[in-house]
Design an enzyme around this catalytic site. Structure first.
Site, mmCIF file in Angstrom:
data_model
loop_
_atom_site.group_PDB
_atom_site.id
_atom_site.type_symbol
_atom_site.label_atom_id
_atom_site.label_comp_id
_atom_site.label_asym_id
_atom_site.label_seq_id
_atom_site.Cartn_x
_atom_site.Cartn_y
_atom_site.Cartn_z
ATOM 1 C CB SER A 1 -0.911 0.005 1.233
ATOM 2 O OG SER A 1 -0.166 -0.312 2.406
ATOM 3 C CB ALA B 1 0.360 6.996 1.620
ATOM 4 C CE LYS C 1 6.976 -3.145 4.159
ATOM 5 N NZ LYS C 1 6.940 -1.742 3.690
ATOM 6 C CB SER D 1 9.311 2.073 -1.523
ATOM 7 O OG SER D 1 10.097 1.611 -0.449
#
Length: 339
Positions: free
Chosen positions: A141, A143, A194, A257
């Site tokens: 996910s 944002a 992760k 990310s």
């Protein structure tokens, strides 16, 4: 589901995006933070420009500096604060919360020093006010995509399946869908670990390596995440789900990310303190690397990628040499994920 009152602690990018999801579902949302300028901006301009420059929030989404006001009559409380302050905020909540509520968290990390998962911290600090077991909200996910109502599927995990189903119903709509899981250990470790692999994948990009290398670090990264998680009591199947391989893919391949971007900057030779300063956001993978390395050493779990990232960040090793050093490790079978 009837209208619920939800307090979201942490008006960062993910907290803000989740506030919009809940508001779209007709729930009353109150964001709590400790930066006056940010809170005023959300209430006055209905924007949170530090994270989303072109997004206007619904006027119904309110923000406050007063924790007691945020928590008043809340049916559910969602922690979305950085890992390092989760315990501090939980202690503050315990002091002012005067009723029982469903408590959730959507953060991804492991506490430095104690090595504890975030659900454990919340259980320790606010057990008297819990209406149910803690619910973990985690999965692939960004944002930046959720805030524009792009399709997103994630996990609601709790030892109490009824609580997980409550959170599933609370958030799910036409663009945001949750699946339930009872493997809290697996979901939390997957979400935390992760970030380390994303740093590694980003570093490969920064060093100029191609897709072959990135696919290798993501795949072998999943193997070592699974090794550690199973050692801690997780179900290995969890790592093939949304909160496992799903989150690893989205975090380990995208410029959205922050962990990937941090790794890419490290690969280009930038200093960590400059990277953190330029981003202006918490890079959970940096602190999680140290915690995971310490746990792996303590339990005797083979985590070569985590070790390489750790040595680069905390021991000053050259990141290219650390990564290439793994190519000369002892030969192993691909099926030795559990050893």
């Amino acid at each position: 589901m009837p209208k619920q009152k939800v307090a979201i602690l942490g008006p960062g990018s993910w907290g803000t995006a989740l506030a919009q999801v809940l508001n779209d579902n007709g729930h009353e949302v109150r964001l709590w933070g400790n930066i006056p300028e940010q809170i005023n901006e959300i209430n006055t301009n209905h924007t949170n420009s530090h994270y989303f420059k072109d997004i206007v929030l619904d006027e119904a989404i309110k923000a406050t500096l007063d924790l007691k006001e945020a928590l008043a009559d809340a049916d559910a409380i969602l922690f979305v604060v950085p890992t390092k302050v989760t315990r501090l905020v939980a202690k503050q909540v315990a002091q002012v919360l005067d009723h029982k509520a469903v408590v959730m968290h959507a953060s991804k990390g492991l506490e430095p020093g104690t090595h504890e998962r975030l659900s454990t911290i919340l259980e320790e600090e606010i057990s008297a006010q819990l209406r149910s077991e803690i619910v973990v909200v985690s999965g692939p996910s960004h944002a930046e995509e959720t805030i524009v109502r792009d399709i997103t599927l994630i996990t609601a995990a709790s030892k109490d399946i009824t609580a997980a189903k409550y959170v599933q119903a609370l958030f799910s709509n036409h663009y945001f869908r949750l699946y339930t899981n009872t493997d809290v250990i697996g979901v939390e470790t997957a979400g935390a670990l992760k970030n380390i692999i994303a740093v590694g994948a980003g570093a490969l990009h920064g060093l100029g390596y191609g897709d072959n290398a990135k696919a290798a670090v993501i795949t072998r990264g999943l193997a070592e995440i699974t090794r550690l998680g199973v050692k801690l009591g997780a179900d290995p199947l969890t790592y093939s789900g949304l909160s496992g391989v799903g989150d690893l893919i989205v975090t380990g391949t995208s410029v959205h990310s922050r962990n990937w971007r941090a790794g890419a900057a490290l690969g280009r030779g930038e200093k960590l303190k400059d990277i953190e300063s330029n981003m202006g956001m918490v890079i959970e993978g940096i602190s999680t690397t140290k915690v995971a390395y310490e746990i792996a050493q303590e339990l005797g779990v083979y985590m070569p990628i985590t070790s390489a990232i750790y040595k680069s960040i905390y021991e000053g090793a050259d990141i290219k040499e650390s990564i290439l050093g793994m190519m000369s490790n002892e030969f192993r079978s691909e099926n030795e994920w559990h050893s």
